[in-house]
Scaffold this motif. Structure first.
Motif, PDB file in Angstrom:
ATOM      1  N   ARG A  97       0.858  -1.184   0.000  1.00  0.00           N
ATOM      2  CA  ARG A  97       0.000   0.000   0.000  1.00  0.00           C
ATOM      3  C   ARG A  97       0.894   1.233   0.000  1.00  0.00           C
ATOM      4  N   SER A  98       0.357   2.319  -0.493  1.00  0.00           N
ATOM      5  CA  SER A  98       1.185   3.500  -0.740  1.00  0.00           C
ATOM      6  C   SER A  98       1.722   4.173   0.516  1.00  0.00           C
ATOM      7  N   VAL A  99       1.234   3.767   1.676  1.00  0.00           N
ATOM      8  CA  VAL A  99       1.768   4.329   2.930  1.00  0.00           C
ATOM      9  C   VAL A  99       3.125   3.731   3.293  1.00  0.00           C
ATOM     10  N   SER A 100       3.491   2.648   2.596  1.00  0.00           N
ATOM     11  CA  SER A 100       4.772   1.971   2.866  1.00  0.00           C
ATOM     12  C   SER A 100       5.716   2.176   1.690  1.00  0.00           C
ATOM     13  N   ASP A 101       7.018   2.057   1.968  1.00  0.00           N
ATOM     14  CA  ASP A 101       7.972   2.135   0.856  1.00  0.00           C
ATOM     15  C   ASP A 101       8.675   0.797   0.605  1.00  0.00           C
ATOM     16  N   LYS A 102       8.359  -0.190   1.431  1.00  0.00           N
ATOM     17  CA  LYS A 102       8.979  -1.502   1.239  1.00  0.00           C
ATOM     18  C   LYS A 102       8.085  -2.571   1.842  1.00  0.00           C
ATOM     19  N   LYS A 103       8.002  -3.688   1.122  1.00  0.00           N
ATOM     20  CA  LYS A 103       7.253  -4.837   1.634  1.00  0.00           C
ATOM     21  C   LYS A 103       8.047  -6.080   1.276  1.00  0.00           C
ATOM     22  N   GLU A 104       8.292  -6.903   2.286  1.00  0.00           N
ATOM     23  CA  GLU A 104       9.119  -8.090   2.068  1.00  0.00           C
ATOM     24  C   GLU A 104       8.341  -9.341   2.432  1.00  0.00           C
ATOM     25  N   ASP A 105       8.494 -10.388   1.628  1.00  0.00           N
ATOM     26  CA  ASP A 105       7.876 -11.673   1.934  1.00  0.00           C
ATOM     27  C   ASP A 105       8.798 -12.760   1.393  1.00  0.00           C
ATOM     28  N   GLY A 106       9.619 -13.285   2.282  1.00  0.00           N
ATOM     29  CA  GLY A 106      10.563 -14.317   1.855  1.00  0.00           C
ATOM     30  C   GLY A 106      11.564 -13.764   0.860  1.00  0.00           C
ATOM     31  N   ARG A 107      11.641 -14.370  -0.300  1.00  0.00           N
ATOM     32  CA  ARG A 107      12.603 -13.921  -1.322  1.00  0.00           C
ATOM     33  C   ARG A 107      12.082 -12.755  -2.149  1.00  0.00           C
ATOM     34  N   PHE A 108      10.848 -12.356  -1.919  1.00  0.00           N
ATOM     35  CA  PHE A 108      10.211 -11.316  -2.738  1.00  0.00           C
ATOM     36  C   PHE A 108      10.101 -10.015  -1.951  1.00  0.00           C
ATOM     37  N   THR A 109      10.539  -8.917  -2.581  1.00  0.00           N
ATOM     38  CA  THR A 109      10.481  -7.596  -1.948  1.00  0.00           C
ATOM     39  C   THR A 109       9.977  -6.579  -2.950  1.00  0.00           C
ATOM     40  N   ILE A 110       9.046  -5.740  -2.500  1.00  0.00           N
ATOM     41  CA  ILE A 110       8.599  -4.603  -3.315  1.00  0.00           C
ATOM     42  C   ILE A 110       9.243  -3.348  -2.746  1.00  0.00           C
ATOM     43  N   ASN A 155       6.804   5.030  -9.069  1.00  0.00           N
ATOM     44  CA  ASN A 155       7.297   3.764  -9.589  1.00  0.00           C
ATOM     45  C   ASN A 155       7.545   2.784  -8.458  1.00  0.00           C
ATOM     46  N   LEU A 156       7.643   1.542  -8.841  1.00  0.00           N
ATOM     47  CA  LEU A 156       7.895   0.474  -7.884  1.00  0.00           C
ATOM     48  C   LEU A 156       8.642  -0.651  -8.591  1.00  0.00           C
ATOM     49  N   SER A 157       9.256  -1.502  -7.791  1.00  0.00           N
ATOM     50  CA  SER A 157       9.976  -2.627  -8.378  1.00  0.00           C
ATOM     51  C   SER A 157       9.787  -3.858  -7.503  1.00  0.00           C
ATOM     52  N   LEU A 158       9.823  -4.990  -8.162  1.00  0.00           N
ATOM     53  CA  LEU A 158       9.756  -6.280  -7.476  1.00  0.00           C
ATOM     54  C   LEU A 158      11.136  -6.921  -7.587  1.00  0.00           C
ATOM     55  N   HIS A 159      11.728  -7.238  -6.437  1.00  0.00           N
ATOM     56  CA  HIS A 159      13.020  -7.910  -6.410  1.00  0.00           C
ATOM     57  C   HIS A 159      12.807  -9.359  -5.996  1.00  0.00           C
ATOM     58  N   ILE A 160      13.353 -10.260  -6.780  1.00  0.00           N
ATOM     59  CA  ILE A 160      13.279 -11.685  -6.455  1.00  0.00           C
ATOM     60  C   ILE A 160      14.702 -12.148  -6.171  1.00  0.00           C
ATOM     61  N   LYS A 161      14.978 -12.369  -4.900  1.00  0.00           N
ATOM     62  CA  LYS A 161      16.330 -12.779  -4.485  1.00  0.00           C
ATOM     63  C   LYS A 161      16.537 -14.254  -4.753  1.00  0.00           C
ATOM     64  N   ASP A 162      17.788 -14.635  -5.011  1.00  0.00           N
ATOM     65  CA  ASP A 162      18.128 -16.051  -5.170  1.00  0.00           C
ATOM     66  C   ASP A 162      17.129 -16.734  -6.130  1.00  0.00           C
ATOM     67  N   SER A 163      17.004 -16.179  -7.314  1.00  0.00           N
ATOM     68  CA  SER A 163      16.025 -16.681  -8.287  1.00  0.00           C
ATOM     69  C   SER A 163      16.213 -18.170  -8.549  1.00  0.00           C
ATOM     70  N   GLN A 164      15.098 -18.854  -8.694  1.00  0.00           N
ATOM     71  CA  GLN A 164      15.076 -20.290  -8.959  1.00  0.00           C
ATOM     72  C   GLN A 164      14.402 -20.552 -10.305  1.00  0.00           C
ATOM     73  N   PRO A 165      14.743 -21.648 -10.970  1.00  0.00           N
ATOM     74  CA  PRO A 165      14.052 -21.970 -12.230  1.00  0.00           C
ATOM     75  C   PRO A 165      12.531 -22.019 -12.068  1.00  0.00           C
ATOM     76  N   GLY A 166      12.057 -22.420 -10.907  1.00  0.00           N
ATOM     77  CA  GLY A 166      10.616 -22.462 -10.641  1.00  0.00           C
ATOM     78  C   GLY A 166       9.966 -21.087 -10.568  1.00  0.00           C
ATOM     79  N   ASP A 167      10.799 -20.038 -10.515  1.00  0.00           N
ATOM     80  CA  ASP A 167      10.258 -18.664 -10.531  1.00  0.00           C
ATOM     81  C   ASP A 167       9.948 -18.198 -11.954  1.00  0.00           C
ATOM     82  N   SER A 168      10.348 -18.991 -12.942  1.00  0.00           N
ATOM     83  CA  SER A 168      10.084 -18.634 -14.338  1.00  0.00           C
ATOM     84  C   SER A 168       8.577 -18.570 -14.561  1.00  0.00           C
TER      85      SER A 168
END
Lengths: 113, 114
Positions: free
Chosen positions: B51-64, B72-85
């Protein structure tokens, strides 16, 4: 909870024929959406209902597309006089409330030949 | 007018790398930004949302990461796995008369190579 159910999963129609797509939203969800997905356009919003009432159909091609929600357990998207450019995956979705998760069905792949 | 834009149609990374998917939006009234993940033959499914009141949201390997001023915003996927395709959709909705309506970007196809 079986999720959002769409039938059929695949439909092939001849040019000029009518196609009706069915959707059963998740029980208790107040909003039901229809989207169209193509490679070129991505996920395009078509229309949505809230508590069965049509709220916004700004994405619907006006002449041949219509959507209805006769009761809270199902919605239909009807395309009259189908054209090859209508070929796409049509996705139905539902949500409990505004600003909450939208749950999608698996879609109906419509092919117009 | 594309209200939600995803800068890359396709992105390829190696297994273990961080994948970064970028998104921008037009409407200042948008205040809820979900990211959806879609596998072939399936409908999109919610991955993570902010939500726009936050500047970061993290859930496991996924961070907004969210920048309200720049829209603007970005989605970061850490330690990418083939199953993330999969295809990832950035989306937005707002607290206005059409608060239920969710607008999606065109999607980014992520390929994670083993």
């Amino acid at each position: 909870n079986a999720g959002v159910i769409q039938t059929p999963r695949h439909k092939v129609t001849g040019k000029g024929q009518e196609a009706t797509l069915w959707c059963e939203p998740i029980s208790g969800h107040s909003a039901v959406f229809w989207y169209r997905q193509t490679i070129v356009q991505g996920l395009e919003f078509l229309t949505y209902f809230r508590n069965q009432a049509p709220i916004d159909d700004s994405g619907m091609p006006k002449e041949r597309f219509s959507a209805q929600m006769p009761n809270q357990s199902h919605s239909t998207l009807k395309i009259q006089s189908t054209q090859p450019q209508d070929s796409a995956v049509y996705l139905c979705a539902s949500s409990l409330d505004a600003g909450t998760e939208v749950f999608f069905g698996k879609g109906t792949r419509l092919t117009v030949v | 007018q594309q209200q939600v834009r995803q800068s890359s149609q396709s992105l390829t990374v190696w297994e273990g790398e961080t994948a970064i998917l970028n998104c921008s939006y037009e409407n200042s009234a948008f205040d809820y930004f979900p990211w959806y993940q879609q596998f072939p033959g399936e409908g999109p499914a919610l991955l993570i949302a902010i939500r726009s009141v936050s500047d970061k949201k993290e859930d496991g390997r996924f961070t907004i990461f969210f920048n309200k001023r720049e829209k603007n915003l970005s989605l970061h996927i850490k330690d990418s796995q083939p199953g993330d395709s999969a295809t990832y959709f950035c989306a937005a909705s707002g607290e206005d008369t059409n608060a239920y309506k969710v607008i999606f970007g065109k999607g980014t196809h992520l390929h994670v190579l083993p």
